[in-house]
Design a protein around this motif. Structure first.
Motif, short mmCIF file in Angstrom:
data_model
loop_
_atom_site.label_atom_id
_atom_site.label_comp_id
_atom_site.label_asym_id
_atom_site.label_seq_id
_atom_site.Cartn_x
_atom_site.Cartn_y
_atom_site.Cartn_z
N GLY A 121 0.82 -1.21 0.00
CA GLY A 121 0.00 0.00 0.00
C GLY A 121 0.85 1.25 0.00
N LEU A 122 1.92 1.24 0.78
CA LEU A 122 2.83 2.39 0.81
C LEU A 122 3.44 2.63 -0.56
CD1 LEU A 122 4.47 4.54 2.32
CD2 LEU A 122 6.11 2.74 2.94
N ALA A 123 3.88 1.56 -1.22
CA ALA A 123 4.43 1.70 -2.57
C ALA A 123 3.40 2.31 -3.51
CB ALA A 123 4.89 0.34 -3.09
N GLY A 124 2.13 1.90 -3.37
CA GLY A 124 1.08 2.45 -4.21
C GLY A 124 0.90 3.94 -4.03
N LEU A 125 0.98 4.42 -2.79
CA LEU A 125 0.86 5.86 -2.53
C LEU A 125 2.03 6.63 -3.15
CD1 LEU A 125 -0.16 5.90 1.26
CD2 LEU A 125 -1.66 6.04 -0.74
N ILE A 126 3.24 6.11 -2.94
CA ILE A 126 4.43 6.78 -3.49
C ILE A 126 4.34 6.81 -5.01
CG2 ILE A 126 6.93 6.64 -3.71
CD1 ILE A 126 6.91 5.14 -0.97
N PHE A 127 4.01 5.68 -5.59
CA PHE A 127 3.90 5.55 -7.05
C PHE A 127 2.82 6.49 -7.60
CE2 PHE A 127 1.72 3.41 -10.61
CZ PHE A 127 2.77 3.30 -11.52
N SER A 128 1.69 6.58 -6.91
CA SER A 128 0.60 7.45 -7.35
C SER A 128 1.06 8.90 -7.43
CB SER A 128 -0.58 7.32 -6.39
OG SER A 128 -1.62 8.22 -6.74
N MET A 129 1.79 9.37 -6.41
CA MET A 129 2.29 10.73 -6.43
C MET A 129 3.28 10.93 -7.57
SD MET A 129 4.19 12.98 -3.45
CE MET A 129 2.68 13.62 -2.74
N VAL A 130 4.12 9.95 -7.80
CA VAL A 130 5.10 10.04 -8.89
C VAL A 130 4.40 10.14 -10.24
CG1 VAL A 130 6.87 8.74 -10.14
CG2 VAL A 130 7.01 8.97 -7.65
N ILE A 131 3.36 9.34 -10.45
CA ILE A 131 2.62 9.38 -11.72
C ILE A 131 1.99 10.76 -11.93
CG2 ILE A 131 0.54 8.51 -12.87
CD1 ILE A 131 2.91 6.65 -13.15
N LEU A 132 1.37 11.30 -10.89
CA LEU A 132 0.75 12.63 -11.00
C LEU A 132 1.78 13.70 -11.34
CD1 LEU A 132 -1.69 12.41 -7.95
CD2 LEU A 132 -2.31 12.28 -10.38
N LYS A 133 2.96 13.58 -10.74
CA LYS A 133 4.03 14.53 -11.01
C LYS A 133 4.63 14.33 -12.40
CE LYS A 133 7.54 17.37 -10.01
NZ LYS A 133 7.40 18.82 -9.82
N ARG A 134 4.91 13.09 -12.75
CA ARG A 134 5.60 12.78 -14.00
C ARG A 134 4.81 13.25 -15.22
NH1 ARG A 134 7.10 6.70 -14.28
NH2 ARG A 134 8.62 7.41 -12.73
N TYR A 135 3.49 13.11 -15.16
CA TYR A 135 2.66 13.43 -16.32
C TYR A 135 1.91 14.76 -16.17
CZ TYR A 135 3.82 8.70 -17.70
OH TYR A 135 4.50 7.56 -18.05
#
Length: 415
Positions: A121-135
Motif C-alpha cells: 500500500g505504501l508503494a502504491g501511494l508513493i507511485f501514485s504521487m510520482v505518476i501525477l508529477k511525471r505526467y
C-alpha cells in the motif's frame, strides 16, 4: 480535468515500476519495535527525488525519521496520503516457507514481511504521487504524502507527532492500511493496552503453597477476572446502527462468521506473560501485557474502572500501567468527501459495488480524527497473512489500489 481512462492507462503502462518499488521495500528490513528504519526511509527519499519530488524529513528519534512530500498548489483543498514503513518482527525464521525479505513474485503474489501490512500500500501511494508529477496531471489542491516509521509499536514518533507539531494538516486523509478489495475501513474500535504487575512473596519451591505467595498463581486469577470484560453488554450510539449492521454483514459475506459481534464487544488478548526466576522458587513477580479493543459505547477509562473493580475483589498485590495503543472507537461518516472519493473509485476500477465498513483493530487513523481530519483506510492485502508467517499480497491488488489512489486524488482535489 484529466481523463480517468487516460490515468488508468498511465498506471498500467508503468505497473512494472510499481512492482519493482514494492519488491525493494520488502527487501529492506524495517522491523518494529526496537527497529531501525533509516535504510528504508533513505531509499524512499532517493526514489522521490529521482522522480522530481523534493521531500522534507523530520526526526523525533535518532533511528526513525518521517518523510513529508507534496505535489499540487497550496491554494485549494489538501489531501493527505499516509503510510508507515515499519513492520512487525518476522518471528521464527524456521516457520517461513520463503525469506521474509524476499520481495519476489510467485504465483501472482508478492512475498515478504510487510507485503500486506503495509509496504504494498505504501508503494502504491508513493507511485501514485510520482505518476501525477511525471505526467503533469493538473490538480486544484495539494496532495501531501506522509510516510511514518513508527506505527506498529504505538506510533509515538510518527503520525501523532506530525499532527501535534502542525507539520501536516488537511481536509481529508487516506491511509493505505490493509483492507478487503471492496471495503475500505471508515471506522475502528478503540484500544486499551495495559501492563499488569502482580507481586508475590518468594520462598522455597518445595514448600509451595504452604509458604510464600506465588505471583504467577495470583496473576492467573487476575487474568480470569480481566477476561470477563468480553461479557459486558455495551450499547452503541443509535447513529451507528446502520454502519454496525453493514459491517456485520460484511463479516458474513467474507466467511468471518465466527467473528460476528466483534464490533459490539470488548476483545481481550493476553499477549505476554513473564514471571518467576526458577522452578524451585515461589515467584515473587509476574508481568502480563494485555490488549483490549473497545467498541463504540465504552471508553478507555470506563474499561479500566471495571477491570480494577474486578481485581480489587481478589486478595492480590497488583499494579496496572497503560502503554502503547490507547483510544476510543472512532469513525468518519460514509458520506464524507474523502470516503466518497475512495469508495466511488474502487467501484469504478473494479466494476463492483464498494462500501465502507468498521475495522476490529485500530491504526493511525485515530490520530487524524482527533485532529478533525476525516480519514479512511484502503490498501492491498491477503488478510489472513497479516502479522503471520508467509505474509504475501496479490499483485493485481497492488496495481488496482494504485489506480484507485491516483483517481481518488483527482476527484477529491478537483471537485
Amino acid at each position: 480535468m484529466f481523463d480517468k481512462q487516460r490515468l488508468l492507462e498511465l498506471v498500467s503502462q508503468n505497473e512494472q515500476e510499481l512492482l519493482d518499488l514494492t519488491a525493494k521495500l520488502l527487501q529492506i528490513p524495517s522491523e518494529n519495535p526496537d527497529g531501525d528504519t533509516r535504510e528504508i526511509s533513505t531509499f524512499i527519499l532517493e526514489y522521490l527525488r529521482t522522480n522530481g519530488i523534493e521531500a522534507k524529513t523530520y526526526e523525533p528519534d535518532p533511528n526513525r525519521f518521517n518523510i513529508v512530500a507534496s505535489v499540487g498548489p497550496k491554494t485549494g483543498k489538501t489531501l493527505i496520503y499516509c503510510g508507515h514503513s515499519d513492520t512487525v518482527p518476522v518471528g521464527d525464521l524456521e516457520q517461513w516457507d520463503f525469506s521474509p525479505f524476499s520481495g519476489e513474485i510467485k504465483d501472482g503474489y508478492l512475498l515478504g514481511r510487510g507485503a500486506s501490512d503495509m509496504k504494498a500500500g505504501l508503494a502504491g501511494l508513493i507511485f501514485s504521487m510520482v505518476i501525477l508529477k511525471r505526467y503533469d496531471v493538473p490538480l486544484k489542491g495539494e496532495l501531501v504524502l506522509a510516510i511514518v516509521p513508527d506505527e506498529e509499536s504505538g506510533g509515538d514518533f510518527g503520525v501523532p507527532w506530525l499532527l501535534d507539531e502542525g507539520i501536516i494538516t488537511g481536509d481529508g486523509c487516506l491511509i493505505a492500511e490493509p483492507s478487503s478489495e471492496l471495503n475500505p475501513t471508515i471506522g475502528q474500535k478503540g484500544s486499551c493496552w495495559f501492563k499488569l504487575t502482580v507481586n508475590g512473596v518468594p520462598a522455597h519451591g518445595s514448600l509451595a503453597p504452604f509458604v510464600g505467595k506465588n505471583a504467577i498463581v495470583d496473576a492467573i486469577r487476575a487474568i480470569e477476572r480481566i477476561r470477563t470484560v468480553t461479557d459486558l453488554a455495551i450499547q452503541a450510539p443509535a447513529e451507528l446502527k446502520e454502519l454496525l449492521q453493514v459491517s456485520n454483514e460484511y463479516l458474513l459475506e467474507n466467511e468471518r462468521a465466527e467473528t460476528r459481534g466483534v464490533f459490539e464487544k470488548i476483545t481481550c488478548n493476553i499477549g505476554t506473560i513473564q514471571g518467576g526466576t526458577s522452578a524451585n522458587v515461589v515467584a515473587d513477580k509476574c508481568v502480563v501485557n494485555i490488549d483490549c479493543r473497545l467498541p463504540f459505547g465504552i471508553t478507555n477509562e470506563e474499561t479500566m474502572v471495571y477491570i480494577k473493580q474486578e481485581l480489587d475483589q481478589l486478595d492480590i498485590d497488583y499494579t496496572i500501567e497503560s502503554f502503547g495503543f490507547k483510544s476510543s472507537a472512532n469513525y468518519t461518516p460514509a458520506e464524507n468527501p474523502v470516503c466518497r472519493a475512495i469508495v466511488d473509485n474502487i467501484s469504478y476500477v473494479l466494476k463492483e459495488h464498494a462500501y465502507g465498513v468498521l475495522q476490529w483493530a485500530c491504526s493511525d487513523a485515530r490520530h487524524f480524527r482527533v485532529h478533525d481530519i476525516p480519514v479512511l483506510q484502503y490498501g492491498p492485502a491477503e488478510l489472513d497473512t497479516i502479522h503471520g508467517f508467509n505474509e504475501k499480497v496479490q499483485v493485481k491488488q497492488v496495481i488496482n489500489c494504485a489506480k484507485v489512489y491516483t483517481l481518488a486524488a483527482i476527484d477529491f482535489l478537483n471537485e
